[in-house]
Design a protein around this motif. Structure first.
Motif, PDB file in Angstrom:
ATOM      1  N   UNK A 100      29.927  89.722  11.961  1.00  8.65           N
ATOM      2  CA  UNK A 100      29.054  90.637  11.224  1.00  8.65           C
ATOM      3  C   UNK A 100      27.608  90.535  11.711  1.00  8.65           C
ATOM      4  N   UNK A 101      27.128  89.311  11.923  1.00 14.31           N
ATOM      5  CA  UNK A 101      25.738  89.129  12.373  1.00 14.31           C
ATOM      6  C   UNK A 101      25.535  89.739  13.751  1.00 14.31           C
ATOM      7  N   UNK A 102      26.448  89.495  14.685  1.00 14.63           N
ATOM      8  CA  UNK A 102      26.299  90.049  16.032  1.00 14.63           C
ATOM      9  C   UNK A 102      26.391  91.567  16.028  1.00 14.63           C
ATOM     10  N   UNK A 104      25.499  93.607  13.585  1.00 14.51           N
ATOM     11  CA  UNK A 104      24.230  94.147  13.089  1.00 14.51           C
ATOM     12  C   UNK A 104      23.087  93.879  14.058  1.00 14.51           C
ATOM     13  N   UNK A 105      23.118  92.747  14.750  1.00 14.95           N
ATOM     14  CA  UNK A 105      22.070  92.467  15.731  1.00 14.95           C
ATOM     15  C   UNK A 105      22.051  93.526  16.815  1.00 14.95           C
ATOM     16  N   UNK A 106      23.219  93.928  17.299  1.00 16.07           N
ATOM     17  CA  UNK A 106      23.283  94.978  18.318  1.00 16.07           C
ATOM     18  C   UNK A 106      22.766  96.307  17.771  1.00 16.07           C
ATOM     19  N   UNK A 107      23.232  96.675  16.568  1.00 19.88           N
ATOM     20  CA  UNK A 107      22.869  97.981  16.007  1.00 19.88           C
ATOM     21  C   UNK A 107      21.393  98.058  15.653  1.00 19.88           C
ATOM     22  N   UNK A 108      20.892  97.056  14.940  1.00 16.00           N
ATOM     23  CA  UNK A 108      19.485  97.073  14.537  1.00 16.00           C
ATOM     24  C   UNK A 108      18.581  96.874  15.747  1.00 16.00           C
ATOM     25  N   UNK A 109      19.008  96.023  16.686  1.00 15.29           N
ATOM     26  CA  UNK A 109      18.224  95.848  17.911  1.00 15.29           C
ATOM     27  C   UNK A 109      18.098  97.130  18.690  1.00 15.29           C
ATOM     28  N   UNK A 368      27.616 100.006  10.314  1.00 12.91           N
ATOM     29  CA  UNK A 368      27.750  99.900   8.854  1.00 12.91           C
ATOM     30  C   UNK A 368      29.167 100.233   8.411  1.00 12.91           C
ATOM     31  N   UNK A 369      29.778 101.253   9.046  1.00 12.61           N
ATOM     32  CA  UNK A 369      31.166 101.576   8.710  1.00 12.61           C
ATOM     33  C   UNK A 369      32.092 100.419   9.080  1.00 12.61           C
ATOM     34  N   UNK A 370      31.839  99.843  10.234  1.00 11.50           N
ATOM     35  CA  UNK A 370      32.637  98.699  10.672  1.00 11.50           C
ATOM     36  C   UNK A 370      32.519  97.541   9.685  1.00 11.50           C
ATOM     37  N   UNK A 371      31.267  97.179   9.353  1.00  7.61           N
ATOM     38  CA  UNK A 371      31.056  96.062   8.444  1.00  7.61           C
ATOM     39  C   UNK A 371      31.518  96.391   7.034  1.00  7.61           C
ATOM     40  N   UNK A 372      31.399  97.667   6.650  1.00  8.47           N
ATOM     41  CA  UNK A 372      31.909  98.040   5.334  1.00  8.47           C
ATOM     42  C   UNK A 372      33.402  97.790   5.228  1.00  8.47           C
ATOM     43  N   UNK A 404      26.380  91.588  -2.841  1.00 10.42           N
ATOM     44  CA  UNK A 404      25.231  92.223  -2.187  1.00 10.42           C
ATOM     45  C   UNK A 404      24.307  91.182  -1.576  1.00 10.42           C
ATOM     46  N   UNK A 405      24.180  90.037  -2.236  1.00  8.63           N
ATOM     47  CA  UNK A 405      23.361  88.970  -1.664  1.00  8.63           C
ATOM     48  C   UNK A 405      23.935  88.501  -0.330  1.00  8.63           C
ATOM     49  N   UNK A 406      25.254  88.337  -0.270  1.00  4.74           N
ATOM     50  CA  UNK A 406      25.882  87.957   0.994  1.00  4.74           C
ATOM     51  C   UNK A 406      25.625  89.013   2.068  1.00  4.74           C
ATOM     52  N   UNK A 407      25.765  90.302   1.678  1.00  6.43           N
ATOM     53  CA  UNK A 407      25.554  91.382   2.648  1.00  6.43           C
ATOM     54  C   UNK A 407      24.115  91.404   3.148  1.00  6.43           C
ATOM     55  N   UNK A 408      23.161  91.228   2.244  1.00 11.20           N
ATOM     56  CA  UNK A 408      21.752  91.261   2.646  1.00 11.20           C
ATOM     57  C   UNK A 408      21.413  90.067   3.529  1.00 11.20           C
ATOM     58  N   UNK A 409      21.967  88.888   3.214  1.00  5.51           N
ATOM     59  CA  UNK A 409      21.736  87.725   4.074  1.00  5.51           C
ATOM     60  C   UNK A 409      22.248  87.990   5.491  1.00  5.51           C
ATOM     61  N   UNK A 410      23.454  88.550   5.580  1.00 10.52           N
ATOM     62  CA  UNK A 410      24.007  88.888   6.901  1.00 10.52           C
ATOM     63  C   UNK A 410      23.091  89.872   7.629  1.00 10.52           C
ATOM     64  N   UNK A 411      22.650  90.909   6.901  1.00 11.06           N
ATOM     65  CA  UNK A 411      21.822  91.942   7.536  1.00 11.06           C
ATOM     66  C   UNK A 411      20.469  91.387   7.956  1.00 11.06           C
TER      67      UNK A 411
END
Length: 884
Positions: A100-102, A104-109, A368-372, A404-411
């Protein structure tokens, strides 16, 4: 006062949490003890009374939370508890967390990187005072370009600007006394620095008061970068006399380091007054109203209270008046204003960056769809834990907040990693020199806006995929979940995870389709017919004015250079073209032509505006441009011979109806000169590889010589060996003449740059989409297999074949893959039409593209399901049933 009291209360609550917790615990014990006392008085023993009291009271955790909320102290404590618990859960599910972290790192980066580019090129104005009111004028026959007399009239007659400054480009031979070299500068109006409110680093800048007519201000101001690299930060350079094209100029100052000119992509080496441009350009532009290339751009600050619409109307009024006053020299179609820095390139740059933002947004949406989907599966795996927490009295809102806390920490972690990567790439991009030897830079530097955007994207992404499990938590039945045990049912109906997976696959298919369309278009562009053969052709750039040649000596020296090149072993043919060859540096000039019978040579009677090239005998053979009819030039087509021209097929058809009809016919130039057509050549590309077919005419360079020219040398020898031999021949003729030697293919990099950047960008986006597609399909397939291990074990025990097991385990994943890929391919074909504007011959209907997309998505599906398929086929029914 109420606000202050509330603030003091919350602060006291934060620092006195332990005392309040003790008070709450004491209160809860008191309630239970009182009830136990009542039950004991009713006849129960003490142990049974306390047990009954605890049962009647219910879950104590729920009452603790209600007490904390009533006291206003629950938010900070519960937030810290949620964070600590989320860290433990994510540490326990390390595989899910890393994926999940990687992702989002690719997408947000990617989004942060594209925003950084957009911020540097579009959003952020020039680094000058009051940049918000600084506008450039797109005025005249072409965007940006106009004649110097027209600029003066616009400057003096407009009522919307405080003042108008102007600049043009100059390419000179700069000699400081040793090692002469080529340099690029701005030839500017005297008020250039005053309009921009630029103060020098040291020394001074020139002003309007320094100008007193033609060649009256031999001064230059060095840019900081050029002063640093060429003069090694020598402050004694002020007052020094240097040679520009053998003419003396005095260095009077150095510009500040933050100022790199008024065109974002081009950093000049120096600034000089435009009234002296004749000394370095060999042409007087100050009085030529018909020379539309006298000024590249004019700009200024709008007066206070003047709107953009009022300023545009004002500039249009001046242009209409000039067209009425000078009908033969001025053709004013319309004017517009845009933020200074991208005036002439704003449209293509904005369109390109907007396309990148759209693709980056699709990447983030796919992520986001993937992580969802993965997060919903992760939450489903924890259904027993959720059921137990609900049974113990926890509220559903608290559980959702925990998720949601877990999701926000990951993001946040993924966003931080992506931001660090994007900042590093932006730093490299700001130092990138796409064209070696050219003063081109990409003005990008990360600032606070980039960090804010990355934070917002991280929070929004975390919220988007974090809310996916909301429905299953709200509808969870603790009794049913606990009774079902760990082997939950996998429903057959369409779920939210299925929809998200289809959306993700469709987006990835769009990216893969677009990238393949761009790659295919670029390959075609490199092998298409440009009207010349760039392979096995060398170009020698030589401006004789840099070596001090007068106009009457130019033709003879150019003939000597051509003869010298023809003596080199392996050289097949040599020709010359004035200024720039077709497609080189995306530079070209047009000329007005009229029918021969027209006598009123005003702009409204123009028959065509072909590109103009002045070429020598032998040019068409050296360029491998096919002759369709008639003849090419000879050495007898000089100033003493009647004017002749070779035109392309497009101009022949437009002016004379056909190729054969054009031979021997006449047309008129803007000055009334009659020109006879002696030949017709094939069509080509002249300014851009994506342009529609354009008319072009080739005149004899002997009849209109220019000191700036390119030699075209055709040879099959090794380019490096040939360049060394050519350079040696030039030194033999004139050791003080600076030349640049490159292959024609190398100099096409500028016009192919948009296509290549688009191809690389789409290729990277396509790879990221493929990676997201793999993780999404793998997650779906792995989850399906893990939830149906018992069913698959029973199937195998009952004798099911391997294909039937795979169909049961992975059939749904492949159906979703097929549906999403089909939708994405269709959308990609529709979206790829936009690529035709920047990628030459980009077409989504290419069978190779369609087949490539189908093959790519099939391979992605096979790769994604390989591990789940092996797990499904390796199930041992005896072991599985024994475990159950």
């Amino acid at each position: 006062m109420k606000l202050l009291d509330s603030l003091r209360f919350h602060i006291a609550t934060l620092f006195q949490g332990s005392r309040r917790n003790a008070e709450i615990e004491e209160e809860l014990r008191s309630h239970i003890q009182h009830r136990a006392d009542d039950l004991e008085r009713s006849g129960l023993d003490r142990a049974e009374a306390e047990r009954r009291a605890h049962i009647e009271f219910g879950g104590q955790e729920r009452f603790r939370e209600e007490c904390h909320e009533a006291l206003g102290s629950n938010f900070i404590d519960s937030l810290l508890q949620d964070v600590r618990f989320a860290l433990r859960v994510l540490r326990k599910s390390s595989g899910f967390t890393v994926a999940a972290v990687l992702t989002l790192a690719l997408a947000i980066g990617a989004n942060a990187l594209v925003f950084g580019v957009m911020d540097g090129l579009i959003l952020r104005p020039l680094n000058v005072a009051q940049a918000e009111s600084l506008y450039g004028t797109e005025y005249g026959d072409y965007s940006g370009f106009q004649s110097y007399p027209n600029y003066l009239d616009l400057r003096d007659r407009n009522r919307s600007f405080d003042d108008l400054a102007a600049f043009n480009f100059v390419f000179v031979g700069l000699d400081t006394g040793n090692n002469p070299s080529q340099a690029t500068g701005y030839a500017t109006s005297g008020n250039y620095f005053d309009v921009l409110k630029i103060q020098p680093l040291f020394g001074r800048v020139f002003h309007s008061s320094d100008e007193h007519g033609r060649n009256s201000a031999p001064y230059i101001v060095l840019s900081y970068g050029y002063w640093h690299s060429r003069f090694q930060d020598d402050r004694g350079v002020v007052g020094r006399v240097i040679q520009l094209d053998k003419h003396p100029f005095t260095v009077i100052g150095v510009a500040p380091p933050e100022f790199r000119g008024t065109l974002l992509f081009v950093s000049p080496d120096f600034f000089m007054p435009i009234v002296n441009q004749e000394q370095v350009g060999g042409e007087n532009i100050l009085d030529a109203r018909g020379n539309i290339h006298g000024v590249f751009e004019a700009f200024g600050h709008l007066k206070p209270g003047v709107t953009l619409a009022q300023a545009v109307a004002d500039v249009n009024a001046v242009g209409a008046n000039l067209e009425k006053t000078y009908p033969k020299e001025v053709s004013h179609k319309s004017s517009s204003l845009s933020r200074q820095g991208l005036t002439s390139f704003g449209g293509p740059v904005r369109a390109f960056v907007a396309g990148l933002m759209l693709l980056a947004g699709l990447i983030l949406l796919a992520a986001c769809a993937n992580l969802g989907s993965l997060f919903a599966a992760h939450a489903a795996d924890r259904s027993r834990e959720v059921a137990l927490r609900l049974a113990l009295g926890s509220s559903r809102n608290r559980i959702l907040r925990q998720l949601l806390t877990e999701a926000v920490l990951i993001s946040l972690v993924g966003g931080a990693l992506g931001l660090m990567g994007s900042v590093a790439l932006l730093g490299r991009l700001s130092m990138w020199q796409p064209f070696p030897g050219a003063p081109v830079h990409v003005p990008i530097s990360p600032d606070a806006k980039l960090y804010v955007v990355a934070l917002v994207l991280a929070l929004v992404s975390g919220f988007l995929f974090g809310i996916v499990p909301v429905r299953q938590v709200l509808r969870a039945n603790p009794y049913e979940i606990v009774k079902a045990g760990s082997a939950g049912r996998l429903g057959r109906r369409t779920t939210v995870r299925d929809v998200l997976l289809v959306v993700q696959i469709a987006i990835c298919a769009v990216l893969v389709t677009s990238s393949m369309v761009a790659v295919r278009g670029l390959v075609r562009s490199l092998h298409s017919n440009f009207g010349f053969e760039q392979r096995n052709a060398m170009l020698v750039s030589a401006n004789l004015a840099m070596a001090g040649y007068s106009a009457d000596r130019v033709s003879a020296m150019q003939k000597r250079m051509i003869d010298a090149m023809e003596t080199i072993s392996g050289v097949e043919r040599v020709g010359l073209v004035n200024n720039y060859p077709p497609l080189v540096y995306a530079s070209g000039s047009r000329a007005n032509v009229f029918k021969d019978e027209i006598r009123d040579l005003r702009q409204s009677n123009v028959a065509a505006m072909p590109f103009r090239y002045d070429v020598s005998p032998g040019y068409f053979d050296a360029a491998s441009t096919a002759l369709l009819a008639g003849r090419t030039f000879s050495w007898h087509d000089d100033k003493d011979a009647p004017p002749v021209a070779v035109v392309n097929r497009e101009l022949a058809g437009k002016m004379f109806g056909s190729v054969t009809n054009a031979i021997g016919m006449y047309y008129r130039m803007q000055d009334g000169t009659r020109v006879q057509v002696v030949g017709v050549v094939e069509d080509g590309k002249y300014l851009s590889v994506t342009e529609d077919q354009q008319p072009a005419m080739f005149l004899s360079s002997l009849q209109s010589p220019s000191s700036a020219a390119y030699l075209v040398v055709r040879s099959r020898r090794d380019p490096q060996e040939l360049a060394a031999a050519m350079r040696s021949k030039v030194r033999e003729l004139d050791a003080g003449l600076p030349v640049n030697i490159d292959t024609w293919s190398t100099l096409l990099d500028v016009v192919l740059f948009p296509s290549r950047v688009a191809t690389v960008s789409l290729g990277v986006m396509g790879m990221m989409g493929a990676m997201l597609s793999i993780t999404g399909i793998f997650g779906m397939a792995a989850y399906s297999v893990s939830k149906r291990l018992r069913e698959l074990g029973i199937r195998i025990a009952l004798g099911a074949r391997r294909t039937e097991v795979l169909q049961a385990a992975l059939g749904r994943a492949f159906k979703l893959l097929a549906f999403g890929s089909s939708a994405g391919l269709l959308l990609g074909i529709l979206a790829s039409r936009v690529l035709s504007f920047i990628v030459y011959q980009a077409t989504p209907r290419d069978p190779l593209v369609l087949g490539g997309v189908v093959l790519a998505m099939s391979l992605l599906g096979l790769l994604s399901t390989w591990i789940p398929a092996r797990r499904a086929l390796s199930i041992d029914p005896l072991v599985m049933l024994r475990e159950e």
